[in-house]
Design an enzyme around this catalytic site. Structure first.
Site, PDB file in Angstrom:
ATOM      1  N   PHE A   1       0.851  -1.193   0.000  1.00 26.85           N
ATOM      2  CA  PHE A   1       0.000   0.000   0.000  1.00 26.85           C
ATOM      3  C   PHE A   1       0.885   1.241   0.000  1.00 26.85           C
ATOM      4  CE2 PHE A   1      -2.355   3.585   1.667  1.00 26.85           C
ATOM      5  CZ  PHE A   1      -3.496   3.528   0.889  1.00 26.85           C
TER       6      PHE A   1
ATOM      7  N   ASP B   1       9.193   3.121   2.108  1.00 25.33           N
ATOM      8  CA  ASP B   1       7.973   3.836   2.458  1.00 25.33           C
ATOM      9  C   ASP B   1       7.734   3.620   3.953  1.00 25.33           C
ATOM     10  OD1 ASP B   1       5.461   4.806   2.958  1.00 25.33           O
ATOM     11  OD2 ASP B   1       4.546   3.973   1.142  1.00 25.33           O
TER      12      ASP B   1
ATOM     13  N   LYS C   1       2.027  10.999   7.423  1.00 25.15           N
ATOM     14  CA  LYS C   1       1.224  10.708   8.613  1.00 25.15           C
ATOM     15  C   LYS C   1       1.715  11.463   9.866  1.00 25.15           C
ATOM     16  CE  LYS C   1      -1.312   6.964   6.824  1.00 25.15           C
ATOM     17  NZ  LYS C   1      -0.926   5.892   5.912  1.00 25.15           N
TER      18      LYS C   1
HETATM   19  C1  LIG Z   1      -1.084   5.989   4.436  1.00 25.03           C
HETATM   20  C2  LIG Z   1       0.016   5.495   3.583  1.00 25.03           C
HETATM   21  C3  LIG Z   1       0.315   6.097   2.344  1.00 25.03           C
HETATM   22  C4  LIG Z   1      -0.531   7.204   1.754  1.00 25.03           C
HETATM   23  O1  LIG Z   1      -0.607   8.351   2.532  1.00 25.03           O
HETATM   24  P1  LIG Z   1      -1.790   9.414   2.280  1.00 25.03           P
HETATM   25  O2  LIG Z   1      -1.431  10.560   3.174  1.00 25.03           O
HETATM   26  O3  LIG Z   1      -3.064   8.747   2.658  1.00 25.03           O
HETATM   27  O4  LIG Z   1      -1.740   9.769   0.835  1.00 25.03           O
HETATM   28  C5  LIG Z   1       1.390   5.613   1.636  1.00 25.03           C
HETATM   29  N1  LIG Z   1       2.136   4.596   2.101  1.00 25.03           N
HETATM   30  C6  LIG Z   1       1.876   3.988   3.271  1.00 25.03           C
HETATM   31  C7  LIG Z   1       2.755   2.884   3.742  1.00 25.03           C
HETATM   32  C8  LIG Z   1       0.793   4.406   4.044  1.00 25.03           C
HETATM   33  O5  LIG Z   1       0.517   3.779   5.186  1.00 25.03           O
END
Ligand SMILES: *Cc1c(COP(=O)(O)O)cnc(C)c1O
Length: 401
Positions: free
Chosen positions: A142, A227, A257
């Site tokens: 994700f 990520d 986040k």
């Molecule tokens: C939440 C998340 C995203 C996307 O972030 P948004 O602020 O919702 O666009 C990307 N990568 C990971 C691992 C995430 O948990």
């Protein structure tokens, strides 16, 4: 459900797109680990907005910074400098150990930024022929919701009806270093990976996977792009989840986040200077990226993580919480896994999945959310206290047994 709550749900139902399936609770106030709904009921928040609230709701220091800044200067665009931009870049650089930082707003934008950076690095530094750059990603990933990003998702729910998709991505199984080694070719510019898959169901790869991946990347001149949007900033018991393994030196780390302290959307890519160096004026940008309000909130958010030792708290509380969860001998549970306060409890299919458990927990005053069908994710604010964990455990025990 009372008429009051029903009224709020009806209003959103009538006017909003149905792209979420929220639990039927309407929150109007939050403080630390607790939120309060419009009925005056109190809940322990064990989702933390998918780890955007590592510092807790309305952290006084972060809110004060935001309020003070809001009355001074909120936006300049990057057409001009602002007095907080450099300080935020310096702070993000020191926390990540990376030389250069590029700020954006949301996580998906930061992932897009990293993709552009890796591709251009491939063409300009590695010598990949124009239009041939390949990025390797993992199944069950994700990374966000843009068309490019959902194009390399393996989740049909995220993709259906949104094509045609961006080419240039190859998918390997998560945690499979041998698959990575055989997928790498002359045109591979990056391996983009979450150290632990969050949305994918709190999936921890086999021990040594990330170290091996790092070595494969180094040997083949491929960028290791992590990520850490959900796993970073203390969530797993270290500042970054990759630090649980030895010898991993990423070329870029993607943050989001909790970088905004739960009060403002702030994301960033932090990278080695040689890699970030491929961006020149005009090649990338964002109107709100790096705005003074974001800089101020993010500096405060990072300071809170360090000053309150949130990675240490996460490790200690997580060990305790996971240990106690494992002691609950529920016939519904197939697995309890996690690192720090990043915890997944997997339930049997026959139970009807994780959602009914989340609904029952909500009725007990505990908010959490299923991820994929069978996993209950517990990821409370890292400031959670021992007695609050015990309070949660009592309810979880009641619902699981
Ligand atoms: C939440 C998340 C995203 C996307 O972030 P948004 O602020 O919702 O666009 C990307 N990568 C990971 C691992 C995430 O948990």
């Amino acid at each position: 459900m009372t008429d009051k709550t029903a009224g709020f749900l009806k209003l959103s139902d009538k006017y909003s797109a149905s792209n979420y399936h929220p639990l039927p609770v309407v929150i109007e106030r939050g403080e630390g680990c607790w939120v309060y709904d419009v009925e005056g009921r109190k809940y322990l928040d064990m989702l933390s907005s998918y780890s955007a609230l590592n510092q807790g709701h309305c952290h006084p220091k972060i809110v004060a910074a935001l309020q003070d800044q809001a009355s001074r200067l909120t936006l300049t665009s990057r057409a001009f400098h602002n007095n907080l931009f450099g300080a935020f870049m310096q702070k993000a650089s020191s926390v990540t150990g990376m030389e250069k930082v590029l700020p954006m707003n949301t996580g998906a934008e930061a992932v897009e930024t990293a993709i552009k950076m890796a591709r251009r690095w491939g063409y300009e530094k590695k010598g990949v022929p124009e239009g041939m750059a390949k990025i390797i990603v993992c199944a069950n990933n994700f990374h966000g919701r843009t068309t490019t990003i959902v194009g390399f998702s393996t989740e049909p729910l995220y993709r259906r009806g949104f094509g045609p998709f961006t080419p240039g991505f190859e998918i390997i199984p998560f945690g499979d270093a041998a698959a990575l080694a055989s997928a790498v070719d002359r045109n591979t510019v990056a391996f983009l990976v979450e150290p632990i898959q969050g949305e994918g169901g709190i999936i921890i790869p086999p021990r040594g996977f990330l170290s091996k991946a790092a070595e494969i990347c180094r040997k083949n001149n491929v960028l290791l792009v992590l990520d850490e949007i959900q796993t970073g900033l203390g969530r797993t018991g270290k500042m970054f989840a990759y630090q649980h393994e030895k010898g991993v030196k990423p070329d870029a780390i993607i943050l989001g986040k909790a970088l905004g302290g739960g009060v403002y959307p702030v994301s960033a890519v932090a990278a080695r200077a040689e890699v970030m160096g491929v961006f020149d004026p005009g090649s990338h940008g964002s109107t709100f990226g790096g705005n003074p309000l974001a800089c101020r909130a993010a500096i405060a958010a990072l300071e809170v993580i360090e000053e309150e030792d949130l990675p240490g708290k996460s490790r200690e509380s997580g060990d305790y919480f996971i240990g106690k969860l494992r002691e609950i001998k529920s016939k519904h549970v197939t697995d309890v896994r996690g690192l720090g306060l990043f915890v997944g409890v997997e339930v049997k299919k026959e139970t009807g999945g994780a959602r009914p458990f989340c609904e029952k927990l909500m009725a007990e005053g505990l908010l959490c959310k299923e991820t994929h069908d069978l996993v209950i994710r517990f990821a409370p604010p890292l400031v959670i206290k021992r007695e609050e964990i015990d309070w949660a455990l009592e309810r979880i025990r009641k619902v699981l047994l």
